[in-house]
Motif scaffolding. Sequence first.
Motif, short mmCIF file in Angstrom:
data_model
loop_
_atom_site.label_atom_id
_atom_site.label_comp_id
_atom_site.label_asym_id
_atom_site.label_seq_id
_atom_site.Cartn_x
_atom_site.Cartn_y
_atom_site.Cartn_z
N VAL A 165 1.07 -8.54 -31.08
CA VAL A 165 -0.19 -9.20 -31.43
C VAL A 165 -0.02 -10.72 -31.43
O VAL A 165 -0.87 -11.46 -30.90
N ALA A 166 1.07 -11.20 -32.00
CA ALA A 166 1.32 -12.64 -32.01
C ALA A 166 1.57 -13.17 -30.61
O ALA A 166 1.21 -14.32 -30.30
N LEU A 167 2.16 -12.34 -29.72
CA LEU A 167 2.46 -12.78 -28.36
C LEU A 167 1.18 -13.08 -27.57
O LEU A 167 1.17 -13.96 -26.70
N VAL A 168 0.08 -12.38 -27.88
CA VAL A 168 -1.18 -12.62 -27.18
C VAL A 168 -1.62 -14.07 -27.35
O VAL A 168 -1.96 -14.77 -26.38
N PHE A 169 -1.60 -14.56 -28.57
CA PHE A 169 -2.08 -15.91 -28.86
C PHE A 169 -1.01 -16.97 -28.58
O PHE A 169 -1.35 -18.11 -28.25
N ALA A 170 0.25 -16.60 -28.71
CA ALA A 170 1.31 -17.55 -28.35
C ALA A 170 1.27 -17.85 -26.86
O ALA A 170 1.48 -19.01 -26.44
N ASN A 171 0.99 -16.85 -26.02
CA ASN A 171 0.85 -17.08 -24.58
C ASN A 171 -0.34 -18.00 -24.29
O ASN A 171 -0.27 -18.89 -23.43
N ALA A 172 -1.46 -17.78 -24.99
CA ALA A 172 -2.63 -18.62 -24.77
C ALA A 172 -2.37 -20.07 -25.17
O ALA A 172 -2.82 -21.01 -24.49
N ILE A 173 -1.61 -20.28 -26.25
CA ILE A 173 -1.29 -21.63 -26.68
C ILE A 173 -0.39 -22.32 -25.66
O ILE A 173 -0.61 -23.48 -25.28
N ALA A 174 0.63 -21.58 -25.17
CA ALA A 174 1.55 -22.17 -24.20
C ALA A 174 0.86 -22.48 -22.87
O ALA A 174 1.15 -23.51 -22.23
N PHE A 175 -0.06 -21.62 -22.44
CA PHE A 175 -0.71 -21.82 -21.14
C PHE A 175 -1.72 -22.96 -21.19
O PHE A 175 -1.88 -23.71 -20.22
N ASN A 176 -2.43 -23.15 -22.31
CA ASN A 176 -3.50 -24.15 -22.40
C ASN A 176 -3.03 -25.48 -22.97
O ASN A 176 -3.85 -26.39 -23.12
N LYS A 177 -1.75 -25.61 -23.27
CA LYS A 177 -1.26 -26.86 -23.86
C LYS A 177 -1.36 -28.02 -22.87
O LYS A 177 -1.79 -29.12 -23.23
N ALA A 178 -1.01 -27.77 -21.59
CA ALA A 178 -1.08 -28.84 -20.60
C ALA A 178 -2.53 -29.28 -20.37
O ALA A 178 -2.82 -30.48 -20.29
N GLY A 179 -3.44 -28.32 -20.25
CA GLY A 179 -4.85 -28.68 -20.07
C GLY A 179 -5.42 -29.40 -21.27
O GLY A 179 -6.28 -30.29 -21.14
N ARG A 180 -4.95 -29.06 -22.46
CA ARG A 180 -5.40 -29.76 -23.67
C ARG A 180 -4.95 -31.21 -23.65
O ARG A 180 -5.72 -32.12 -24.03
N ASP A 181 -3.71 -31.45 -23.23
CA ASP A 181 -3.21 -32.82 -23.17
C ASP A 181 -3.97 -33.65 -22.13
O ASP A 181 -4.12 -34.87 -22.29
N GLU A 182 -4.45 -32.98 -21.07
CA GLU A 182 -5.21 -33.69 -20.04
C GLU A 182 -6.67 -33.90 -20.41
O GLU A 182 -7.37 -34.65 -19.74
N GLY A 183 -7.15 -33.21 -21.45
CA GLY A 183 -8.53 -33.39 -21.89
C GLY A 183 -9.51 -32.39 -21.33
O GLY A 183 -10.73 -32.60 -21.42
N ASP A 184 -9.02 -31.28 -20.77
CA ASP A 184 -9.93 -30.25 -20.25
C ASP A 184 -10.60 -29.54 -21.42
O ASP A 184 -9.94 -29.06 -22.36
N HIS A 185 -11.94 -29.45 -21.39
CA HIS A 185 -12.69 -28.92 -22.53
C HIS A 185 -12.40 -27.43 -22.75
O HIS A 185 -12.25 -26.98 -23.89
N LEU A 186 -12.33 -26.64 -21.69
CA LEU A 186 -12.07 -25.21 -21.85
C LEU A 186 -10.67 -24.97 -22.40
O LEU A 186 -10.47 -24.12 -23.27
N SER A 187 -9.70 -25.74 -21.92
CA SER A 187 -8.33 -25.59 -22.43
C SER A 187 -8.24 -26.01 -23.90
O SER A 187 -7.55 -25.35 -24.70
N ILE A 188 -8.96 -27.06 -24.26
CA ILE A 188 -8.94 -27.49 -25.67
C ILE A 188 -9.55 -26.42 -26.56
O ILE A 188 -9.04 -26.11 -27.65
N SER A 189 -10.66 -25.83 -26.11
CA SER A 189 -11.32 -24.80 -26.92
C SER A 189 -10.42 -23.59 -27.10
O SER A 189 -10.27 -23.07 -28.22
N TYR A 190 -9.79 -23.12 -26.01
CA TYR A 190 -8.92 -21.95 -26.12
C TYR A 190 -7.65 -22.26 -26.91
O TYR A 190 -7.13 -21.40 -27.62
N TYR A 191 -7.16 -23.49 -26.81
CA TYR A 191 -5.97 -23.86 -27.58
C TYR A 191 -6.27 -23.84 -29.08
O TYR A 191 -5.52 -23.25 -29.87
N ASP A 192 -7.38 -24.48 -29.49
CA ASP A 192 -7.73 -24.51 -30.92
C ASP A 192 -8.05 -23.11 -31.44
O ASP A 192 -7.66 -22.74 -32.55
#
Length: 577
Positions: A165-192
């Motif tokens: 269960v924790a792996l589901v959200f850990a994967n989402a955090i790891a995958f969207n971290k780069a897009g969050r740093d770049e300012g992509d809105h969808l990546s920021i939303s999924y990261y948070d």
Amino acid sequence: VQPSTTAKTGRQGTSMMAVKNGKQGASSISTKSGKQGQNSAGPKRGKPPKLPTSLPKQTAKPNQPVPLHVAIAEVKSRFPLRRQLKFLAPWEAACAKFFKEFLKNPWISAARPKFIYHVPVPTIFPELAEVYLVKIKNPMDLTTVEAKLLQGGLYHTPQDFIDDVALVFANAIAFNKAGRDEGDHLSISYYDASMHLLRYSRWLSLEHLSNYLSDDDHDDSNSDGSPPTNWKLSKANKKKAHEEMRVIVMKERIEKSLEGDRSYTWMETECEKLLKALRHQSDLRYMTFFIKPDYPADYAAFISRPMDWERVQRTLHKRQYNKLEDIVADLRLIFTNALKYNSRHKDTDTVSGRAFDAAIYMSRKLETAIDKMILNVSDRLERERVENSISDREQEAAERAEEEKLKQATLKGESPAGTNASRSTSSASTQSKTETVETVRVVNRRPKRDLDLEVSFFEEDDGNHEQSHVEYLKQQRATFERQLAEKDQQEKLSNSIGALLFARLSQSGAASKWGTRMRELVVKEKAGTPPVTESSEKSFGRSGSEMDKTARPQIKIQIKPRSKRKRTLPASFDFGE
């Protein structure tokens, strides 16, 4: 004939073998009699039709997203065995209940999920398949986790289930971290969202799987405040999770509604649920000691601040609680006072002994209800924080897009010739002046009348109604109730003033009667004596001789200490000695 699938609606289509006029075609194999319209594959007369053993295959175009319900069905088809809850082991049943409660979260509910964690990312986002599989080496989704649990034999302990269960959200955090740093809105939303759901799954799992916690004292929390990507089911982690939730909830100010409203805000509703948790019918024999303020005679000698259930309810109805910790403290005080006062009679078959045992039982139930309330409120507050940040970003993006659109429109509307530009400017200024004159509002004022209270009347309606009709009615109701309360207070004040005035007048009248009676007695006693002259009144010898007489009536003076009791109206006045 194998049925096909329509691309847009997803419904089962008709046969591919159809006649040119658009009607459903018959089978190419006809009977010997030459009759048409009977399908050779159709059911025979007198026999029920055969039900399909499997769902028809739904095909989709390559590199196109698959509908969510189709993708979930594909994941479940990989695990054909799905055991019922009654056939699960005790720890498996506890994990299934936790997972069912977890899926009630509005962000991932099966009805209308706001974020998709139910199927593999390459299935729902085919354009990200190659990039996702490069970054994430062990993909996982919620449907796979549930299917593996119900399949059996794939998880051996609750820890294995929680890790997936924790792996589901850990994967989402790891995958969207780069897009969050770049300012992509969808990546920021999924990261948070993934950060909060990872934290919430940790809180919920440690609460629902409390019977399977180890005694390990290791704390898996991170120093920066972010939730751990995996955690151990231990008592130390549960204690740390409770501290995190209390920090979020207890200092939060309650969002209040107006006094007298029939409906509460969601935070006041959570407080009301906390009160109702103590009033179940099955617990009435325990709770009957703490509902009403029926205190013993010596209760104030042991308890400085009494508290009961009805007082807490009245305080909540009057909207006098400012923070959640205030109502929690008052509810705990009910049973703390009972344990303190009745501790002398514990382990006895008396009323105090039974009240002591009831206080222990109800205090445990109260703590369980508090933990549930803290979990729900912390989840709601964190979700609101993330949703507010998402809405702020969307608003900022919309404003920037609007500014860019206006800028482009301004650049396209410029004229290269100076003469044309000056002409357009002058015409625009003339038009703007004309429009300004046309939009001037004319106000008709009525002549003032000779009134005691002068009020200006204007026939003007600017149309800016800030309050709706419902809010206006709420304010009128609150004003009316406040006026009634002030009226009651004024009546009490006038009654007290009238009673005090009557008491003073009665005392003054009694004093006047006493003085008149004493003067009459003095006149009667001195009737046979010669009148006293002015010279004799000034002589000290005369006074001394009168004081030495033994037959003179004695005057006794008694000085009593002032009583500290509250002043009451005297029933009668005794002006004796």
